[in-house]
Write a protein that holds these residues in place. Structure first.
Motif, PDB file in Angstrom:
ATOM      1  N   ALA A 201       0.825  -1.215   0.000  1.00  0.00           N
ATOM      2  CA  ALA A 201       0.000   0.000   0.000  1.00  0.00           C
ATOM      3  C   ALA A 201       0.858   1.265   0.000  1.00  0.00           C
ATOM      4  O   ALA A 201       0.562   2.241  -0.709  1.00  0.00           O
ATOM      5  CB  ALA A 201      -0.931  -0.014   1.208  1.00  0.00           C
ATOM      6  N   THR A 202       1.939   1.247   0.768  1.00  0.00           N
ATOM      7  CA  THR A 202       2.797   2.428   0.854  1.00  0.00           C
ATOM      8  C   THR A 202       3.553   2.670  -0.446  1.00  0.00           C
ATOM      9  O   THR A 202       3.677   3.816  -0.905  1.00  0.00           O
ATOM     10  CB  THR A 202       3.787   2.272   2.017  1.00  0.00           C
ATOM     11  N   LEU A 203       4.054   1.615  -1.068  1.00  0.00           N
ATOM     12  CA  LEU A 203       4.764   1.778  -2.334  1.00  0.00           C
ATOM     13  C   LEU A 203       3.843   2.308  -3.423  1.00  0.00           C
ATOM     14  O   LEU A 203       4.249   3.142  -4.253  1.00  0.00           O
ATOM     15  CB  LEU A 203       5.385   0.450  -2.772  1.00  0.00           C
ATOM     16  N   LEU A 204       2.599   1.850  -3.428  1.00  0.00           N
ATOM     17  CA  LEU A 204       1.642   2.377  -4.399  1.00  0.00           C
ATOM     18  C   LEU A 204       1.379   3.861  -4.162  1.00  0.00           C
ATOM     19  O   LEU A 204       1.338   4.662  -5.114  1.00  0.00           O
ATOM     20  CB  LEU A 204       0.335   1.583  -4.319  1.00  0.00           C
ATOM     21  N   ALA A 205       1.219   4.234  -2.888  1.00  0.00           N
ATOM     22  CA  ALA A 205       0.994   5.653  -2.569  1.00  0.00           C
ATOM     23  C   ALA A 205       2.212   6.499  -2.952  1.00  0.00           C
ATOM     24  O   ALA A 205       2.060   7.590  -3.513  1.00  0.00           O
ATOM     25  CB  ALA A 205       0.680   5.804  -1.080  1.00  0.00           C
ATOM     26  N   LEU A 206       3.411   6.005  -2.663  1.00  0.00           N
ATOM     27  CA  LEU A 206       4.623   6.758  -3.013  1.00  0.00           C
ATOM     28  C   LEU A 206       4.793   6.874  -4.519  1.00  0.00           C
ATOM     29  O   LEU A 206       5.257   7.909  -5.026  1.00  0.00           O
ATOM     30  CB  LEU A 206       5.847   6.084  -2.401  1.00  0.00           C
ATOM     31  N   LEU A 207       4.435   5.829  -5.251  1.00  0.00           N
ATOM     32  CA  LEU A 207       4.514   5.891  -6.710  1.00  0.00           C
ATOM     33  C   LEU A 207       3.606   6.976  -7.266  1.00  0.00           C
ATOM     34  O   LEU A 207       4.003   7.760  -8.139  1.00  0.00           O
ATOM     35  CB  LEU A 207       4.152   4.523  -7.294  1.00  0.00           C
ATOM     36  N   LEU A 208       2.390   7.046  -6.741  1.00  0.00           N
ATOM     37  CA  LEU A 208       1.459   8.080  -7.194  1.00  0.00           C
ATOM     38  C   LEU A 208       1.947   9.470  -6.807  1.00  0.00           C
ATOM     39  O   LEU A 208       1.858  10.420  -7.597  1.00  0.00           O
ATOM     40  CB  LEU A 208       0.069   7.807  -6.625  1.00  0.00           C
ATOM     41  N   LEU A 209       2.468   9.611  -5.584  1.00  0.00           N
ATOM     42  CA  LEU A 209       2.959  10.920  -5.147  1.00  0.00           C
ATOM     43  C   LEU A 209       4.173  11.359  -5.957  1.00  0.00           C
ATOM     44  O   LEU A 209       4.300  12.541  -6.309  1.00  0.00           O
ATOM     45  CB  LEU A 209       3.305  10.872  -3.657  1.00  0.00           C
ATOM     46  N   THR A 252      -3.399  10.360   1.820  1.00  0.00           N
ATOM     47  CA  THR A 252      -2.282   9.534   2.284  1.00  0.00           C
ATOM     48  C   THR A 252      -2.271   9.410   3.809  1.00  0.00           C
ATOM     49  O   THR A 252      -1.907   8.361   4.340  1.00  0.00           O
ATOM     50  CB  THR A 252      -0.958  10.121   1.797  1.00  0.00           C
ATOM     51  N   ALA A 253      -2.678  10.474   4.507  1.00  0.00           N
ATOM     52  CA  ALA A 253      -2.760  10.385   5.969  1.00  0.00           C
ATOM     53  C   ALA A 253      -3.833   9.389   6.390  1.00  0.00           C
ATOM     54  O   ALA A 253      -3.640   8.615   7.341  1.00  0.00           O
ATOM     55  CB  ALA A 253      -3.047  11.766   6.559  1.00  0.00           C
ATOM     56  N   GLY A 254      -4.974   9.391   5.693  1.00  0.00           N
ATOM     57  CA  GLY A 254      -6.016   8.416   5.999  1.00  0.00           C
ATOM     58  C   GLY A 254      -5.560   6.996   5.744  1.00  0.00           C
ATOM     59  O   GLY A 254      -5.874   6.076   6.524  1.00  0.00           O
ATOM     60  N   LEU A 255      -4.800   6.792   4.657  1.00  0.00           N
ATOM     61  CA  LEU A 255      -4.268   5.459   4.395  1.00  0.00           C
ATOM     62  C   LEU A 255      -3.286   5.041   5.483  1.00  0.00           C
ATOM     63  O   LEU A 255      -3.304   3.890   5.936  1.00  0.00           O
ATOM     64  CB  LEU A 255      -3.579   5.447   3.024  1.00  0.00           C
ATOM     65  N   GLY A 256      -2.437   5.965   5.933  1.00  0.00           N
ATOM     66  CA  GLY A 256      -1.510   5.643   7.007  1.00  0.00           C
ATOM     67  C   GLY A 256      -2.216   5.286   8.304  1.00  0.00           C
ATOM     68  O   GLY A 256      -1.838   4.321   8.982  1.00  0.00           O
ATOM     69  N   GLY A 257      -3.251   6.039   8.658  1.00  0.00           N
ATOM     70  CA  GLY A 257      -4.008   5.716   9.863  1.00  0.00           C
ATOM     71  C   GLY A 257      -4.720   4.381   9.748  1.00  0.00           C
ATOM     72  O   GLY A 257      -4.779   3.607  10.717  1.00  0.00           O
ATOM     73  N   ALA A 258      -5.262   4.081   8.569  1.00  0.00           N
ATOM     74  CA  ALA A 258      -5.936   2.798   8.373  1.00  0.00           C
ATOM     75  C   ALA A 258      -4.950   1.641   8.498  1.00  0.00           C
ATOM     76  O   ALA A 258      -5.262   0.601   9.093  1.00  0.00           O
ATOM     77  CB  ALA A 258      -6.613   2.786   7.004  1.00  0.00           C
ATOM     78  N   LEU A 259      -3.749   1.813   7.948  1.00  0.00           N
ATOM     79  CA  LEU A 259      -2.740   0.759   8.066  1.00  0.00           C
ATOM     80  C   LEU A 259      -2.316   0.560   9.517  1.00  0.00           C
ATOM     81  O   LEU A 259      -2.099  -0.583   9.963  1.00  0.00           O
ATOM     82  CB  LEU A 259      -1.528   1.099   7.203  1.00  0.00           C
TER      83      LEU A 259
END
Length: 370
Positions: A201-209, A252-259
Motif C-alpha cells: 500500500a505504501t509503495l503504491l501511494a509513493l509511486l502516485l505521489l 495519504t494520511a487516511g491510508l496511514g491511519g488505516a494501516l
C-alpha cells in the motif's frame, strides 16, 4: 493547367507538422518510478525473510507512518501549507477501516477483497474531511491556518470520547483482520504478512505521489508555495491548488491511519492525539522538508524513538512513577532537541545533508581518478 505547372510538384507539408510533440520525459519518469517501486518491493520481501517477526512489525509500522509523512511533505514542503492536524486525519482513516471491518465481520463476510475495500473507504472518508478542512485552510494564512488545523487535531479525538456509544470511548474499537492466505502455507508468519500488506500500500501511494510531484500539478504546488501573487498572475488558481494539495495529503494520511489500525488490530483516540500531529510535523522537518526520501527518514525516527526512550529509562534507576512520567515526556524532548540541532547543522534535514555529502563525494571522485 499548363505543362510547366503540372511538372512542379505540390508543396508537401513536413512530416509531423501541426502535431503535438510527444513528451518522452513523462514516460521515462513513470518507468523510472516503476523500476524504483519494483526494486523496493523486492528488497522488502528479501528483508522480511531475513529479520525476526518483531522487526517485520516495526518495518510495517514505518511503512504506515511513511504514508502520513509523505503526504505532509507534499502539503507543507511543496505547497507551503502548515498543518498541525494530520493526526486527526489519520484517526479518520483508522476509525473508518474499523467500522468497515466490523460491519463485514458482523455479516459473516470473508474474502481477500474486504481489506482493500475498507482501505479504499478510509481514503474516501479522509478525502471528504480533508476537502472540508482544505476549503477553510485555503482562505487562511500563517498562524490562522495553524490554528484551524490545531483545532481539528483536538476536536476529532474528543469526538471519539464524547460519542462513546459509537466509538466506544477511550477503549476504542477492535479491527478484525483475516489471517494470511492459505496459499502461503500454514506456518507463514503473520508479521511478515503485515509487512507485505503495509509495504504494498505504501509503495503504491509513493509511486502516485512521485509522479504527481513530477507532473504539472507538482509545478503548480511549488509555484504557489514560492509566490502566490506571481502564480495568480501566471493563471494558476491558487485556492484550488491549495485545496488539491490538502486533499492529496489527507488521502495519504487516511491510508496511514488505516494501516496503523490494521497492524494494531485496534483503534483508540489516545493513539491519535495532538502529540502525534506534532511528531509528524517535526519528523518531516528533520527528515528533509520537500523530499519524499526525507519523509522516509522521518517515519523511521517515529518508530525508533519509542524504543530509544524505553532503553534510556531502563538504564536509569528510577521509581516506577518517575520512569513512566519520563518515558511519556522524553520522546517530545528528544524530538525538540533533534529538531534544533538539525536546523542549525543541516537546514535541509537529514536527506539534504546526505544529498550534499553525495554531491561533494561525486565532485571529488574525478579529481582522485585523475
Amino acid at each position: 493547367m499548363s505543362a510547366t505547372q503540372a511538372a512542379v510538384p505540390p508543396k508537401q507539408r513536413p512530416a509531423g507538422a501541426g502535431e503535438r510533440p510527444v513528451d518522452r520525459r513523462r514516460g521515462s519518469t513513470l518507468l523510472r518510478h516503476l523500476a524504483f517501486a519494483l526494486a523496493a518491493a523486492l528488497v522488502l520481501v528479501a528483508v522480511s525473510y531475513a529479520v525476526e517477526p518483531f522487526r517485520n512489525f516495526q518495518l510495517a509500522t514505518v511503512a504506515a507512518y511513511l504514508c502520513a509523512t509523505a503526504g505532509l511533505t507534499v502539503l507543507t514542503g511543496l505547497n507551503g501549507q502548515l498543518s498541525l492536524g494530520h493526526g486527526a486525519l489519520m484517526a479518520t482513516g483508522a476509525y473508518t477501516v474499523a467500522f468497515c471491518q466490523n460491519a463485514f465481520a458482523d455479516r459473516g463476510m470473508t474474502g481477500g477483497w474486504l481489506l482493500p475495500v475498507s482501505l479504499g473507504a478510509a481514503i474516501v472518508s479522509t478525502v471528504a474531511v480533508g476537502a472540508v478542512v482544505g476549503v477553510a485552510a485555503a482562505r487562511l494564512r500563517g498562524p490562522y491556518l495553524a490554528g484551524v488545523t490545531l483545532a481539528v487535531a483536538v476536536v476529532v479525538p474528543a469526538l471519539a470520547v464524547t460519542f462513546d456509544g459509537v466509538f466506544n470511548g477511550e477503549q476504542g474499537l477492535s479491527v478484525p483482520v483475516e489471517p494470511p492466505p492459505a496459499s502461503l502455507g500454514p506456518y507463514f508468519p503473520y508479521e511478515r504478512w503485515q509487512l507485505w500488506l503495509a509495504g504494498a500500500a505504501t509503495l503504491l501511494a509513493l509511486l502516485l505521489l512521485a509522479n504527481l510531484i513530477r507532473s504539472r500539478y507538482g509545478r503548480t504546488f511549488r509555484a504557489v508555495r514560492d509566490d502566490e501573487v506571481a502564480a495568480r498572475l501566471a493563471g494558476i488558481h491558487v485556492a484550488r491548488t491549495q485545496v488539491l494539495a490538502f486533499v492529496v495529503s489527507a488521502a495519504t494520511a487516511g491510508l496511514g491511519g488505516a494501516l496503523l489500525a490494521v497492524l494494531a488490530q485496534s483503534v483508540s483516540p489516545g493513539a491519535f492525539s495532538l502529540t502525534l500531529s506534532l511528531f509528524l510535523l517535526m519528523a518531516v522537518v528533520i527528515g528533509g522538508l520537500g523530499r519524499l526520501a526525507g519523509a522516509l527518514w522521518g517515519a523511521v525516527l517515529l518508530v525508533a524513538l519509542p524504543d530509544l526512550t524505553h532503553s534510556v529509562t531502563e538504564l536509569l534507576t528510577l521509581s516506577p512513577a518517575v520512569a513512566q512520567r519520563l518515558e511519556g515526556n522524553l520522546p517530545l524532548a528528544i524530538f525538540g532537541i533533534t529538531l534544533v540541532v538539525v536546523m542549525i547543522a543541516a537546514p535541509g534535514g537529514v536527506q539534504g545533508l546526505l544529498s550534499r555529502l553525495g554531491r561533494a563525494l561525486l565532485a571529488r571522485w574525478p579529481a582522485r581518478r585523475s
